[in-house]
Design an enzyme around this catalytic site. Sequence first.
Site, short mmCIF file in Angstrom:
data_model
loop_
_atom_site.label_atom_id
_atom_site.label_comp_id
_atom_site.label_asym_id
_atom_site.label_seq_id
_atom_site.Cartn_x
_atom_site.Cartn_y
_atom_site.Cartn_z
N GLY A 168 0.86 -1.19 0.00
CA GLY A 168 0.00 0.00 0.00
C GLY A 168 0.89 1.24 0.00
O GLY A 168 2.09 1.17 -0.31
N ILE A 170 2.31 2.96 2.33
CA ILE A 170 3.50 2.96 3.18
C ILE A 170 4.53 1.96 2.64
O ILE A 170 5.73 2.26 2.58
CB ILE A 170 3.14 2.66 4.66
CG1 ILE A 170 2.10 3.68 5.15
CG2 ILE A 170 4.39 2.73 5.54
CD1 ILE A 170 1.57 3.43 6.56
N THR A 244 6.09 -1.46 11.66
CA THR A 244 5.48 -0.16 12.02
C THR A 244 3.99 -0.20 11.72
O THR A 244 3.35 0.86 11.67
CB THR A 244 6.12 1.00 11.21
OG1 THR A 244 6.04 0.68 9.82
CG2 THR A 244 7.56 1.24 11.61
N ARG A 246 0.94 -2.96 12.71
CA ARG A 246 0.19 -3.26 13.93
C ARG A 246 0.81 -4.48 14.58
O ARG A 246 1.19 -5.44 13.90
CB ARG A 246 -1.29 -3.55 13.63
CG ARG A 246 -2.14 -2.32 13.36
CD ARG A 246 -2.30 -1.42 14.58
NE ARG A 246 -3.19 -0.30 14.34
CZ ARG A 246 -2.81 0.89 13.88
NH1 ARG A 246 -1.53 1.11 13.59
NH2 ARG A 246 -3.68 1.86 13.69
N GLU A 275 -0.54 -2.33 23.81
CA GLU A 275 0.20 -1.08 24.03
C GLU A 275 -0.38 -0.32 25.21
O GLU A 275 -1.61 -0.29 25.34
CB GLU A 275 0.15 -0.22 22.75
CG GLU A 275 0.83 -0.91 21.58
CD GLU A 275 0.78 -0.11 20.27
OE1 GLU A 275 0.27 1.02 20.29
OE2 GLU A 275 1.26 -0.62 19.25
N HIS A 294 5.07 3.38 19.21
CA HIS A 294 4.04 3.67 18.21
C HIS A 294 4.12 5.14 17.77
O HIS A 294 3.16 5.91 17.95
CB HIS A 294 2.64 3.34 18.74
CG HIS A 294 1.65 3.09 17.65
ND1 HIS A 294 0.61 2.21 17.75
CD2 HIS A 294 1.54 3.62 16.39
CE1 HIS A 294 -0.11 2.21 16.64
NE2 HIS A 294 0.45 3.07 15.78
C1 DGY Z 1 -2.37 5.00 12.23
O1 DGY Z 1 -2.77 6.12 11.91
O2 DGY Z 1 -3.06 4.00 12.16
C2 DGY Z 1 -0.97 4.91 12.70
O3 DGY Z 1 -0.70 3.71 13.33
C3 DGY Z 1 -0.62 6.10 13.58
O4 DGY Z 1 0.77 6.19 13.62
#
Ligand code: DGY
Length: 342
Positions: A168, A170, A244, A246, A275, A294
Amino acid sequence: MVKQIRSRAPHRPRVFVTRALPGTGLERLAARTHLEVWPAPGGPSYAELVRGARDADALLCMLTDRVDAALLGACTRLRVVSSCSVGLDHVDLAEATRRGIPVGHTPGVLAETTADLAFALLLATARRVAEADRFVRSGGWTPERRWEPELLLGRDVHGAVLGSVGLGQIGRAMARRAAGFGMRVLGWSRSRRRVAGVERVALEDLLAGSDAVTIHLALTPETRGLLDARALARMKPEAFLINTARGGIVDEAALAEALAAGRLAGAGIDVFESEPLAPSSPLLALENVVLTPHIGSASIATRVRMADLAVENVLAGLAARALPHCANPEVQPASATRSRRR
Ligand code: DGY
């Protein structure tokens, strides 16, 4: 940067916001609504969230606020839910849709910033940056150990093979950064999308063939536990895992075991199954892990953009307009006259 704002105007739509936000978005909300912003850091507990949202027409929440079926059932005035996040695994989207409530989120504005952090974790893990910092601070860098040919040796990132699980926004931003480091990039995505500069491979081949695996997927029932003990065992012992996305996508206990046993070289982790990370987490005892709380999207500019977008989603929902970013577009914003499915 963060302003505490509330406005008292009972004749206007009521909005409950679970955290103070950076930027000017809350001022725009305050000018048009009866606004209640949860005043304390950390946000409301679940019971406080339900109480705060019970009489609200709109809820602006964070990814730490559980917006489940019980809350949606208790907060019968809600006309829009807007999360200041791209991920929506904390929201019962199916239930919101069933109730005719549009759910807004913030895609598009945080991809580059999150990829920056993912790449920082990759560099920090491969080159042992956090470990080296601890070494200096703890007084380990002494005249006897001024410069050693074998002190804190890491692995090269340039020229290595990066595997992106998810392509995606990111994942693609991460692939662009990798190209700048002369990396070969393998990619796997559930949508089987093709991306220039990325060799699309099966997940098993990506895990076995990468020097670093980076995760860029939403947490869904399909992706929960995707990187389980079996998947982690496919990775090379000299490889790194970067997450980074989940925490629930990776079996954290299996990851800690693999790292402790030397079946993986290291990990850079920003997100966790639960978390904040529990003080008893075995990850905390491992030198070859870089841990961050996070903060993937935590740049000033990006958090302001996320807040602005979350506010725009609220204002659109209250005005019965389509939200700029709606996760359940099949739900049209509720108008005052439309009957609600409750
Ligand atoms: C989100 O927006 O889902 C991210 O994890 C925030 O950093």
